[in-house]
Design a protein around this motif. Structure first.
Motif: not given
Length: 222
Positions: A126-132, A161-170
């Motif tokens: 996803y080209g991100i530097s943090r995720m939930l 979303r409310s905490k500004g995470f660009p993506a979620m993974v499980a």
């Protein structure tokens, strides 16, 4: 987030004061039913217990864990989510921690999940530097099949979303968990068939009962 109430069940953010009851809930409604643990014959909850408690409490402190309460039954816990922030540097740390663990079920599953984390490479995907990361989701036996797991996952997305995470993974070891998350729009970006994950002797390390034939990494952009 404000609490979400439906059909007498309220979902809210978990607090550290909830944790003793959460641990008790997990003993009967997570560890006895999670596909890798279910027929292991091991006391999985006692494996790496101190480290797991510290990890769970650190996630609770982030405000990213959820508890579902049955208001018609004195506020009894009927569902939980333990989730927290992950960063690229965690990938190498998780590998070292997993490789240093005892070779009990928790250690073996941690090694497998670390392998999945590296190979799925969600940060690059996803080209991100943090995720939930949703680490554990569990629903009471009496509440299964009533949509509570989906509510918990959807509420966690709102929290992300409310905490500004660009993506979620499980990381889903259960067929039903993966199916539920797919219905919410999460995509399977990596899968590992249990039959293909073998030890040095060529034997499968995990052999949960059908339909749990593979572990999956499910993810969604928030």
């Amino acid at each position: 987030m404000s609490s979400d109430r439906k059909d007498g069940v309220t979902i809210r953010v978990m607090t550290k004061e909830d944790y003793a009851k959460v641990k008790e809930f997990m003993k009967d409604d997570f560890y006895l039913w999670e596909p890798l643990c279910q027929f292991s014959g091991e006391s999985v909850q006692q494996q790496n217990e101190k480290e797991n408690d510290e990890n769970h409490l650190s996630m609770i402190a982030q405000g990213t864990c959820l508890v579902a309460l049955d208001e018609n039954n004195a506020g009894q816990i009927v569902g939980i989510v333990l989730a927290g922030a992950h960063f690229p540097e965690d990938v190498a740390r998780h590998r070292l921690e997993a490789e240093a663990m005892e070779q009990h079920l928790w250690g073996r599953s941690s090694v497998m999940l670390s392998k999945m984390e590296r190979e799925a490479n969600v940060f690059e995907h996803y080209g991100i530097s943090r995720m939930l990361c949703s680490e554990i989701t569990s629903v009471a036996q009496s509440m299964r099949g009533k949509g509570l797991g989906s509510r918990l996952a959807a509420t966690l997305m709102e929290v992300g979303r409310s905490k500004g995470f660009p993506a979620m993974v499980a990381y889903c070891t259960s067929f039903f968990s993966a199916r539920q998350k797919a219905a919410l729009g999460m995509q399977c970006i990596y899968s590992l068939a249990y039959a293909d994950y073998k030890d040095a002797q060529g034997l499968p390390i995990f052999a949960p009962i059908a339909p749990h034939t593979m572990a999956r990494v499910m993810a969604i952009k928030l």
